[in-house]
Scaffold this active site. Structure first.
Site, PDB file in Angstrom:
ATOM      1  N   ASP A 164      -4.346   0.996   8.083  1.00 13.35           N
ATOM      2  CA  ASP A 164      -4.689  -0.392   7.774  1.00 13.35           C
ATOM      3  C   ASP A 164      -4.103  -1.248   8.897  1.00 13.35           C
ATOM      4  OD1 ASP A 164      -5.840  -2.309   5.794  1.00 13.35           O
ATOM      5  OD2 ASP A 164      -3.794  -3.069   5.793  1.00 13.35           O
ATOM      6  N   CYS A 206      -8.742  -6.196   6.337  1.00 15.54           N
ATOM      7  CA  CYS A 206      -8.988  -7.375   5.502  1.00 15.54           C
ATOM      8  C   CYS A 206      -9.841  -8.344   6.303  1.00 15.54           C
ATOM      9  CB  CYS A 206      -7.692  -8.016   5.022  1.00 15.54           C
ATOM     10  SG  CYS A 206      -6.521  -8.426   6.330  1.00 15.54           S
ATOM     11  N   LYS A 251       0.838  -1.209   0.000  1.00 15.53           N
ATOM     12  CA  LYS A 251       0.000   0.000   0.000  1.00 15.53           C
ATOM     13  C   LYS A 251       0.868   1.251   0.000  1.00 15.53           C
ATOM     14  CE  LYS A 251      -3.785  -2.296   2.469  1.00 15.53           C
ATOM     15  NZ  LYS A 251      -3.031  -3.551   2.751  1.00 15.53           N
TER      16      LYS A 251
END
Length: 477
Positions: A298, A355, A233
């Site tokens: 994240d 995720c 990312k």
């Protein structure tokens, strides 16, 4: 034996659900990674069979030196399915070898019982969902153009088409311009394009966070990736910024930080400064980060959305109380990350992604975050649908949000249905002066109407009814 202990450490982390196979193996030192990965994956393929053999032979009951089931699994795997235990003549190896005949006998008996002729027939089969996920390849635009990549692939014999129907077909993604899909069987890990950093192997859903954050490509841009390793990312953010400005990539774990630096070097990320520190311990008032306008979050999550070509090997049992407690702890940490990001005085956009498929880590975290003191004082709102992948069909779960309409403000990816791994993306935006002025104007109009008596329709004078004239009756003559 150190090699075996490294593999056991990976298996222990997987059992504790501390990440995906790929993610945990990425933290293994480079010199041991390939060998460790092979043993872990092969052991997982035969885990159920090996477990039955170990239990039938009563290995763990009779040998106290074999201190864990995972240690027994990796050693018995190499004894029965490889070229033997690759270690010196130590007490642990001897403990297994004392039971070699019994183990081999139980293994043969199991093959007969299952009616198989080869060892390969005992291996766990693939997750059918993984076969429906293409091999995604992102063109690293810090190195070359998408057009040049397409020319190279076509020169190698690839052609536009359905990537799931042909091993030589590829398609350009409809949502991420620099992303391409190939057949799942296509391998790029030894391809010169991958080794040189020109292409990044990254799942489609994993590309959404950087795309939604949309950092500016300016020399004065300042962006933070709060949990950067392994670096996919981060490299995507760098490409979107065209290697301009400054991108701070945080990673607190020393091993993962080393992996991050290797990845960033390989991807030619010149505008990135890797920071081996905990983002939560970083002061929002530090002058170094005074100009930060975009933050990508994240953080660690359950990984429950990952359905790659490896994680089908893990046991997925029904959620129990321990899992619920773990999810709640993860959610508390994730909320803490968002709240901290909101304290940076100049930040304008914050992307929070996981995720995970669990609402506990997704919608519940977002609905709590938008009600926090930091969100209120910082004038943050949820991104509108037109600001967060408006053409993507799958949104949040309405019943998991305080306001069902807010479900349109978040994005979900469903494994097995969207040709991606499971994923969740949300966007927090600081309200601009223009939005405040517009809202003030709207509120002013409303107040004016209220002061004037409310809805004008309600105070119009009633229409007077016209009296009908009596009609004369004309007599028939």
């Amino acid at each position: 034996m150190n090699f075996y202990f490294e593999a056991v450490n990976v298996l222990d982390k997987l059992d504790a659900k501390k990440g995906s196979i790929k993610g945990i193996i990425a933290s293994v030192p480079d010199k041991n990674r390939k060998r460790t990965a092979a043993l872990v994956i092969e052991t997982l393929k035969y885990r159920q069979v090996l477990g039955e053999v170990i239990d039938s032979a009563q290995l763990l009951k009779q040998e106290k030196k074999i201190t864990s089931r995972n240690l027994a699994l990796v050693l018995v795997h190499d004894l029965l399915l490889a070229k033997g235990i690759q270690a010196g003549e130590g007490p642990i190896k001897q403990a297994v070898l004392r039971h070699r005949t019994r183990l081999q006998s139980e293994f043969t008996r199991l093959k007969i019982k299952r009616g198989v002729k080869s060892n390969a027939e005992l291996a766990q089969t693939d997750d059918a969902r993984a076969a429906a996920i293409p091999r995604y390849v992102r063109v690293n635009r810090t190195c070359w153009s998408t057009e040049d990549a397409v020319k190279t692939w076509q020169a190698q014999g690839y052609h536009p088409g359905d990537p799931l129907s042909s091993s030589k077909a590829y398609s350009q993604d409809a949502h991420i311009p620099d992303l391409f899909a190939f057949h799942p069987s296509v391998r790029f890990t030894e391809d010169p394009l991958y080794l040189s950093g020109k292409i990044i192997l990254q799942d489609k859903a994993s590309c959404f966070p950087a795309h939604v954050l949309a950092p500016p490509a300016r020399d004065d841009a300042v962006v933070i990736d709060a949990t950067a390793a392994p670096g996919n990312k981060t490299s995507h953010l760098c490409a979107l910024m065209q290697n301009k400005g400054k991108l701070y990539a945080f990673e607190r774990d020393r091993k993962r930080f080393s992996t991050l630096k290797t990845m960033l070097s390989k991807a030619h990320c010149d505008n990135v400064e890797a920071v081996n520190a905990d983002f939560l311990m970083t002061s929002a008032d530090d002058p170094k980060y005074s100009g930060v306008t975009h933050i990508l979050l994240d953080p660690s999550c359950s990984g429950s959305g990952i359905v790659n070509r490896l994680d089908h090997l893990l046991d997925h049992e029904q959620e129990n109380e321990a899992d619920t407690e773990r999810l709640n702890k993860l959610a508390a940490f994730q909320l803490k990350m968002i709240r901290h990001a909101m304290t940076f005085p100049t930040v304008q956009r914050i992307v929070y992604s996981t995720c995970s498929v669990h609402a506990t880590e997704n919608e519940h975290v977002v609905r709590q975050a938008i009600k926090t003191e930091e969100a209120t004082n910082g004038l943050f709102r949820l991104g509108r649908k037109d600001e967060i992948l408006p053409s993507w069909h799958r949104r949040g779960i309405p019943e998991e949000m305080d306001d069902p309409a807010h479900a349109d403000s978040v994005v979900r990816c469903s494994p097995g249905e969207d040709a991606t791994n499971g994923f969740f993306v949300s966007l927090f935006v600081r309200v601009t002066d223009e939005e405040i002025a517009k809202q003030s104007e709207t509120d002013g109009v409303k107040r004016a109407r209220e002061d004037d008596g409310g809805d004008p329709q309600e105070h119009r004078p009633a229409k007077r009814k016209r009296k009908k004239k009596k009609s004369r009756v004309v007599a028939d003559s």
